[in-house]
Design an enzyme around this catalytic site. Sequence first.
Site, PDB file in Angstrom:
ATOM      1  N   THR A   1       5.824   1.434 -13.044  1.00  0.00           N
ATOM      2  CA  THR A   1       5.308   2.195 -14.342  1.00  0.00           C
ATOM      3  C   THR A   1       6.584   3.273 -14.841  1.00  0.00           C
ATOM      4  O   THR A   1       7.898   2.912 -15.114  1.00  0.00           O
ATOM      5  CB  THR A   1       5.250   3.813 -13.025  1.00  0.00           C
ATOM      6  OG1 THR A   1       6.220   4.308 -12.849  1.00  0.00           O
ATOM      7  CG2 THR A   1       4.202   3.578 -12.263  1.00  0.00           C
ATOM      8  N   SER A   2       6.143   4.215 -15.609  1.00  0.00           N
ATOM      9  CA  SER A   2       6.867   4.589 -16.983  1.00  0.00           C
ATOM     10  C   SER A   2       8.145   5.550 -16.333  1.00  0.00           C
ATOM     11  O   SER A   2       9.008   5.461 -17.407  1.00  0.00           O
ATOM     12  CB  SER A   2       5.755   5.385 -18.151  1.00  0.00           C
ATOM     13  OG  SER A   2       5.469   4.900 -19.317  1.00  0.00           O
TER      14      SER A   2
ATOM     15  N   PRO B   1       0.703  -1.248   0.240  1.00  0.00           N
ATOM     16  CA  PRO B   1       0.461  -0.255   0.165  1.00  0.00           C
ATOM     17  C   PRO B   1       1.322   1.048  -0.072  1.00  0.00           C
ATOM     18  O   PRO B   1       0.673   1.972  -0.537  1.00  0.00           O
ATOM     19  CB  PRO B   1      -0.583  -0.205   1.541  1.00  0.00           C
ATOM     20  CG  PRO B   1      -0.988  -1.298   1.473  1.00  0.00           C
ATOM     21  CD  PRO B   1       0.767  -1.988   1.087  1.00  0.00           C
TER      22      PRO B   1
ATOM     23  N   GLN C   1     -10.109   5.015 -32.416  1.00  0.00           N
ATOM     24  CA  GLN C   1     -10.961   6.207 -33.589  1.00  0.00           C
ATOM     25  C   GLN C   1     -11.218   5.740 -34.494  1.00  0.00           C
ATOM     26  O   GLN C   1     -12.129   6.252 -35.713  1.00  0.00           O
ATOM     27  CB  GLN C   1      -9.745   6.950 -33.077  1.00  0.00           C
ATOM     28  CG  GLN C   1     -10.209   8.954 -33.725  1.00  0.00           C
ATOM     29  CD  GLN C   1     -11.132   9.940 -32.483  1.00  0.00           C
ATOM     30  OE1 GLN C   1     -10.987   9.420 -32.116  1.00  0.00           O
ATOM     31  NE2 GLN C   1     -11.741  10.414 -33.398  1.00  0.00           N
TER      32      GLN C   1
ATOM     33  N   GLU D   1       4.803  -3.316 -13.043  1.00  0.00           N
ATOM     34  CA  GLU D   1       6.343  -3.378 -12.761  1.00  0.00           C
ATOM     35  C   GLU D   1       7.386  -2.701 -13.693  1.00  0.00           C
ATOM     36  O   GLU D   1       8.359  -2.211 -14.232  1.00  0.00           O
ATOM     37  CB  GLU D   1       6.482  -4.871 -14.248  1.00  0.00           C
ATOM     38  CG  GLU D   1       6.288  -6.492 -13.878  1.00  0.00           C
ATOM     39  CD  GLU D   1       6.395  -7.590 -14.593  1.00  0.00           C
ATOM     40  OE1 GLU D   1       7.216  -7.892 -15.307  1.00  0.00           O
ATOM     41  OE2 GLU D   1       5.748  -8.735 -14.229  1.00  0.00           O
TER      42      GLU D   1
ATOM     43  N   TRP E   1      -2.010  -5.286  -5.413  1.00  0.00           N
ATOM     44  CA  TRP E   1      -2.280  -5.458  -6.569  1.00  0.00           C
ATOM     45  C   TRP E   1      -1.318  -6.958  -7.159  1.00  0.00           C
ATOM     46  O   TRP E   1      -0.560  -6.361  -7.917  1.00  0.00           O
ATOM     47  CB  TRP E   1      -1.798  -4.390  -7.112  1.00  0.00           C
ATOM     48  CG  TRP E   1      -1.557  -3.421  -6.633  1.00  0.00           C
ATOM     49  CD1 TRP E   1      -3.551  -2.576  -6.305  1.00  0.00           C
ATOM     50  CD2 TRP E   1      -1.754  -1.775  -5.864  1.00  0.00           C
ATOM     51  NE1 TRP E   1      -3.621  -1.587  -6.174  1.00  0.00           N
ATOM     52  CE2 TRP E   1      -2.552  -0.687  -5.408  1.00  0.00           C
ATOM     53  CE3 TRP E   1      -0.019  -0.959  -5.668  1.00  0.00           C
ATOM     54  CZ2 TRP E   1      -2.728  -0.078  -5.016  1.00  0.00           C
ATOM     55  CZ3 TRP E   1      -0.362  -0.377  -4.749  1.00  0.00           C
ATOM     56  CH2 TRP E   1      -1.015   0.631  -4.727  1.00  0.00           C
ATOM     57  N   ILE E   2      -1.657  -7.666  -6.352  1.00  0.00           N
ATOM     58  CA  ILE E   2      -1.130  -9.088  -6.435  1.00  0.00           C
ATOM     59  C   ILE E   2      -1.469  -9.056  -7.875  1.00  0.00           C
ATOM     60  O   ILE E   2      -2.181 -10.391  -8.074  1.00  0.00           O
ATOM     61  CB  ILE E   2      -0.836 -10.195  -6.159  1.00  0.00           C
ATOM     62  CG1 ILE E   2       0.314  -8.848  -4.594  1.00  0.00           C
ATOM     63  CG2 ILE E   2       0.886 -11.065  -5.753  1.00  0.00           C
ATOM     64  CD1 ILE E   2       1.779  -8.310  -5.087  1.00  0.00           C
TER      65      ILE E   2
HETATM   66  N1  CAA Z   1      18.640  -3.557 -11.743  1.00  0.00           N
HETATM   67  C1  CAA Z   1      19.545  -4.494 -10.817  1.00  0.00           C
HETATM   68  N2  CAA Z   1      19.891  -3.568  -9.963  1.00  0.00           N
HETATM   69  C2  CAA Z   1      19.550  -2.808  -9.277  1.00  0.00           C
HETATM   70  C3  CAA Z   1      18.563  -2.515 -10.481  1.00  0.00           C
HETATM   71  C4  CAA Z   1      18.034  -2.628 -11.400  1.00  0.00           C
HETATM   72  N3  CAA Z   1      17.365  -2.004 -12.443  1.00  0.00           N
HETATM   73  N4  CAA Z   1      18.443  -1.170  -9.609  1.00  0.00           N
HETATM   74  C5  CAA Z   1      18.377  -0.740  -8.530  1.00  0.00           C
HETATM   75  N5  CAA Z   1      19.635  -1.529  -8.263  1.00  0.00           N
HETATM   76  C6  CAA Z   1      19.699  -2.364  -6.755  1.00  0.00           C
HETATM   77  C7  CAA Z   1      20.500  -1.231  -7.310  1.00  0.00           C
HETATM   78  O1  CAA Z   1      22.002  -1.665  -7.965  1.00  0.00           O
HETATM   79  C8  CAA Z   1      21.252  -1.058  -5.527  1.00  0.00           C
HETATM   80  O2  CAA Z   1      21.962  -2.806  -5.203  1.00  0.00           O
HETATM   81  P1  CAA Z   1      23.279  -2.854  -4.451  1.00  0.00           P
HETATM   82  O3  CAA Z   1      23.454  -1.327  -3.031  1.00  0.00           O
HETATM   83  O4  CAA Z   1      23.739  -4.051  -3.947  1.00  0.00           O
HETATM   84  O5  CAA Z   1      24.665  -1.855  -5.275  1.00  0.00           O
HETATM   85  C9  CAA Z   1      20.507  -1.307  -5.094  1.00  0.00           C
HETATM   86  O6  CAA Z   1      19.033  -2.355  -5.779  1.00  0.00           O
HETATM   87  C10 CAA Z   1      19.171  -0.448  -4.686  1.00  0.00           C
HETATM   88  O7  CAA Z   1      19.792   1.151  -5.751  1.00  0.00           O
HETATM   89  P2  CAA Z   1      18.442   2.397  -5.810  1.00  0.00           P
HETATM   90  O8  CAA Z   1      19.638   2.849  -4.083  1.00  0.00           O
HETATM   91  O9  CAA Z   1      19.511   2.534  -6.773  1.00  0.00           O
HETATM   92  O10 CAA Z   1      18.046   2.227  -4.867  1.00  0.00           O
HETATM   93  P3  CAA Z   1      16.373   3.195  -5.480  1.00  0.00           P
HETATM   94  O11 CAA Z   1      15.552   3.051  -4.270  1.00  0.00           O
HETATM   95  O12 CAA Z   1      16.838   4.292  -5.726  1.00  0.00           O
HETATM   96  O13 CAA Z   1      15.524   2.447  -6.176  1.00  0.00           O
HETATM   97  C11 CAA Z   1      14.697   2.047  -8.675  1.00  0.00           C
HETATM   98  C12 CAA Z   1      15.481   1.601  -7.763  1.00  0.00           C
HETATM   99  C13 CAA Z   1      14.335   1.673  -9.181  1.00  0.00           C
HETATM  100  C14 CAA Z   1      13.440   2.604  -8.498  1.00  0.00           C
HETATM  101  C15 CAA Z   1      13.114   0.403  -7.728  1.00  0.00           C
HETATM  102  O14 CAA Z   1      12.927   0.669  -6.295  1.00  0.00           O
HETATM  103  C16 CAA Z   1      12.331   0.111  -9.235  1.00  0.00           C
HETATM  104  O15 CAA Z   1      12.547  -0.565  -9.484  1.00  0.00           O
HETATM  105  N6  CAA Z   1      11.040   0.553  -8.661  1.00  0.00           N
HETATM  106  C17 CAA Z   1       9.910  -0.172  -9.264  1.00  0.00           C
HETATM  107  C18 CAA Z   1       9.047  -1.469  -8.234  1.00  0.00           C
HETATM  108  C19 CAA Z   1       8.318  -2.070  -9.419  1.00  0.00           C
HETATM  109  O16 CAA Z   1       9.399  -1.937 -10.447  1.00  0.00           O
HETATM  110  N7  CAA Z   1       7.603  -2.328  -9.304  1.00  0.00           N
HETATM  111  C20 CAA Z   1       6.829  -3.349  -9.877  1.00  0.00           C
HETATM  112  C21 CAA Z   1       5.776  -4.636  -8.626  1.00  0.00           C
HETATM  113  S1  CAA Z   1       6.096  -6.432  -9.650  1.00  0.00           S
HETATM  114  C22 CAA Z   1       4.894  -5.614 -10.680  1.00  0.00           C
HETATM  115  O17 CAA Z   1       4.409  -4.695 -11.267  1.00  0.00           O
HETATM  116  C23 CAA Z   1       4.087  -7.652 -10.933  1.00  0.00           C
HETATM  117  C24 CAA Z   1       2.888  -8.065 -11.664  1.00  0.00           C
HETATM  118  O18 CAA Z   1       1.841  -7.898 -10.529  1.00  0.00           O
HETATM  119  C25 CAA Z   1       2.249  -7.510 -13.025  1.00  0.00           C
END
Ligand code: CAA
Length: 381
Positions: A365-366, A128, A336, A363, A156-157
């Site tokens: 947002t944009s 949430p 359209q 997975e 939202w799983i």
């Molecule tokens: N690939 C690999 N590792 C990554 C990464 C990526 N794209 N982005 C961040 N990391 C790693 C970093 O390397 C770091 O690791 P280390 O400390 O070991 O080096 C760690 O993650 C933390 O990184 P950040 O400090 O950069 O993290 P952040 O808090 O700034 O956030 C973010 C990074 C990319 C915004 C991340 O929070 C994110 O991807 N958020 C979106 C989450 C998401 O996609 N949710 C979808 C839910 S699942 C879903 O929707 C499924 C469904 O039902 C269809």
Amino acid sequence: MNFNLSEEQLMIQQAARDFAQTELLPGVIERDNAQKFPHEQVKKMGELGLLGMMVDPKYGGAGMDSVSYVLAMEEIAKVDASAAVVMSVNNSLVCAGLEKYCNEEQKMKYLKPLASGEVIGAFALSEPEAGSDATSQQTTAVDKGDHYILNGTKNWITNGGTATYYIVIAQTDPEKKHKGINAFIVEKGWPGFEIGPKEDKLGIRGSDTHSLLFTDVKVPKENRIGEDGFGFNFAMAVLNGGRIGIASQALGIASGAYELALKYAKTRKAFKTEIINHQAIAFKLADMATSITAARMLCFKAAVEKDEGKDISEIGAMAKLYSSQVAMDTTIEAVQIHGGYGYVKEYHVERMMRDAKITQIYEGTSEIQRIVISRSIAKNS
Ligand code: CAA
């Protein structure tokens, strides 16, 4: 650079196309109306090998490459984006993560039934108060020696009600921030694990989206994925691959809407000619065809690089960002082109327009894709 598909890839594409036309198309409007999960169809997708496409056959998978996955996802999503998200989550977020990061025992116990489609899985990261900001996990997993005690709520799983096994991300040590996060395999039916009501959604209404509630759920330590503190890196790595699945779903929604719009434009007459002969319509179709081809190329590039073992965080995010925009733009224009017919359910494109929106939200947002891409560009320049 070779743009030709192999015989095997073409066969998989054709098999998925046939399946979508014969098994998914009948009933897709009714399932959308009634928010009915395609149980029978998903079972058959498992039998066809579509639920564990890239998993090694020794763990119940079909052992195919990621380009085949893109091709099959596009064909399924062209017809039924709800069935496509079930497929994407099971393949990319559940099976891929388990195959790459689980030990042999976990793979035999959980991956095998998931990859063969005997059961389906879910990936529970969002909460949430923690959607895009995934490090702010509030679900806790307290270490009690041989087990953890899990408390919290996931939101939202996808596959939330129909899954048998769930990958759940939780905070074990808040002091360590993202290094204190773990990922666990949790089974449906464990005491304290409740499934919340089904969400009433704008689109992908045939898929099954729920919140999950955990109250003092005992999770054996052997169900943790990887070393202590690996959960956030696990989730990020899994999402990088998952974005290829959603990009391909978006591509499929776009190409499905485009094909319907093209067919309609070639038969519908206005001002004494088929409407495709009016530039106002023809140019829309030209733009659709161009952007869909570009989206497909991005999906293929991400898939090829994944199979080459490269870091696909940037290209995967690009594929998802672009394909989801193309899905939105194309479906709006398809409505359209259909005029009044586009606004009613029978013609499918209004559903596709509703389905397209989620590809810009889940997975990541944009906006999240742009964060991933811009960070990567900055780091690698
Ligand atoms: N690939 C690999 N590792 C990554 C990464 C990526 N794209 N982005 C961040 N990391 C790693 C970093 O390397 C770091 O690791 P280390 O400390 O070991 O080096 C760690 O993650 C933390 O990184 P950040 O400090 O950069 O993290 P952040 O808090 O700034 O956030 C973010 C990074 C990319 C915004 C991340 O929070 C994110 O991807 N958020 C979106 C989450 C998401 O996609 N949710 C979808 C839910 S699942 C879903 O929707 C499924 C469904 O039902 C269809």
